[in-house]
Design an enzyme around this catalytic site. Structure first.
Site, PDB file in Angstrom:
ATOM      1  N   GLY A   1       2.050   7.291  -3.268  1.00  0.00           N
ATOM      2  CA  GLY A   1       0.817   7.040  -2.541  1.00  0.00           C
ATOM      3  C   GLY A   1      -0.146   6.269  -3.416  1.00  0.00           C
ATOM      4  O   GLY A   1       0.260   5.490  -4.271  1.00  0.00           O
ATOM      5  N   CYS A   2      -1.409   6.526  -3.262  1.00  0.00           N
ATOM      6  CA  CYS A   2      -2.443   5.841  -4.037  1.00  0.00           C
ATOM      7  C   CYS A   2      -2.253   6.117  -5.524  1.00  0.00           C
ATOM      8  O   CYS A   2      -2.115   7.267  -5.931  1.00  0.00           O
ATOM      9  CB  CYS A   2      -3.816   6.319  -3.579  1.00  0.00           C
ATOM     10  SG  CYS A   2      -5.169   5.614  -4.538  1.00  0.00           S
ATOM     11  N   PHE A   3      -2.252   5.076  -6.328  1.00  0.00           N
ATOM     12  CA  PHE A   3      -2.027   5.271  -7.764  1.00  0.00           C
ATOM     13  C   PHE A   3      -3.150   6.045  -8.437  1.00  0.00           C
ATOM     14  O   PHE A   3      -2.953   6.636  -9.490  1.00  0.00           O
ATOM     15  CB  PHE A   3      -1.717   3.982  -8.506  1.00  0.00           C
ATOM     16  CG  PHE A   3      -2.614   2.786  -8.300  1.00  0.00           C
ATOM     17  CD1 PHE A   3      -3.972   2.876  -8.063  1.00  0.00           C
ATOM     18  CD2 PHE A   3      -2.058   1.522  -8.390  1.00  0.00           C
ATOM     19  CE1 PHE A   3      -4.761   1.751  -7.899  1.00  0.00           C
ATOM     20  CE2 PHE A   3      -2.842   0.379  -8.240  1.00  0.00           C
ATOM     21  CZ  PHE A   3      -4.204   0.504  -8.000  1.00  0.00           C
TER      22      PHE A   3
ATOM     23  N   TYR B   1     -13.088   9.630  -1.763  1.00  0.00           N
ATOM     24  CA  TYR B   1     -11.632   9.747  -1.842  1.00  0.00           C
ATOM     25  C   TYR B   1     -11.243  10.714  -2.948  1.00  0.00           C
ATOM     26  O   TYR B   1     -10.353  11.548  -2.782  1.00  0.00           O
ATOM     27  CB  TYR B   1     -11.013   8.362  -2.085  1.00  0.00           C
ATOM     28  CG  TYR B   1      -9.505   8.359  -2.032  1.00  0.00           C
ATOM     29  CD1 TYR B   1      -8.844   8.129  -0.830  1.00  0.00           C
ATOM     30  CD2 TYR B   1      -8.744   8.579  -3.169  1.00  0.00           C
ATOM     31  CE1 TYR B   1      -7.457   8.124  -0.765  1.00  0.00           C
ATOM     32  CE2 TYR B   1      -7.367   8.580  -3.117  1.00  0.00           C
ATOM     33  CZ  TYR B   1      -6.728   8.356  -1.920  1.00  0.00           C
ATOM     34  OH  TYR B   1      -5.350   8.354  -1.863  1.00  0.00           O
TER      35      TYR B   1
END
Length: 182
Positions: A13-15, A157
């Site tokens: 997913g998001c690094f 986030y």
């Protein structure tokens, strides 16, 4: 500690999430957010990768001390701090750039990763869809994407996605964590 560091390249997913998790793990020497696995030549930008058109995955390249943490344990932590059963998706992040992937750097890593994937399947109701591929070119993301969580812990986030992952890490793998934050 040994003088020889090993490399692992993983995407879940998001690094920013993967980076934040491994910065807390004992034996991790460095975590660099970046991109790998794409078909477009040259160094892609964040915007290009986010478009989903380059074929790259957001990944983190780790340097770790195998005398402190094994490659198998790096992968076990990775597999329990993201959802390896969702294809091209982690939560609200959707697209091939967010795929679950392990890029192995040699045959021993490939064999270890295959065993860990098989072992971890017992913990999931759905099939694991983590891609297992040979390592290819790695491109570091810009400095503003490095160590993002620690620089921006109150960003939305970070608060809603990364903080719960870190809480899960601490609950599941407390024995593998640094005694003091690096």
């Amino acid at each position: 500690m040994s003088n020889t560091l090993a490399v692992a390249t993983i995407g879940g997913g998001c690094f920013w999430c993967v980076d934040a998790v491994f910065r807390e793990v004992n034996g991790i020497h460095s975590a660099v957010s970046g991109y790998s696995g794409g078909q477009v030549p040259g160094h892609p930008t964040y915007r290009e990768v986010c478009s989903g058109l380059t074929g790259h995955a957001e990944v983190v390249q780790l340097e770790f001390d195998p005398s402190v943490i094994s490659y198998a344990d790096v992968l076990r932590i990775f597999m329990t701090t993201h959802d390896p059963t969702t294809l091209n998706r982690q939560g609200a992040d959707v697209g091939t750039q967010y795929r679950s992937v392990i890029y192995y750097h040699d045959e021993q890593q490939r064999e270890t990763a295959a065993k860990v994937l098989e072992e971890m399947q017992a913990y999931y109701d759905e099939p694991i869809v983590t891609e297992l591929s040979p390592a290819v070119a790695f491109y570091a993301a810009t400095e503003d994407h490095q160590n993002y969580y620690n620089k921006q812990p109150n960003q939305g986030y970070c608060s809603y996605v990364i903080t719960p992952k870190l809480q899960k890490l601490r609950r599941l793998h407390s024995e593998k964590l640094r005694t003091t934050k690096a």
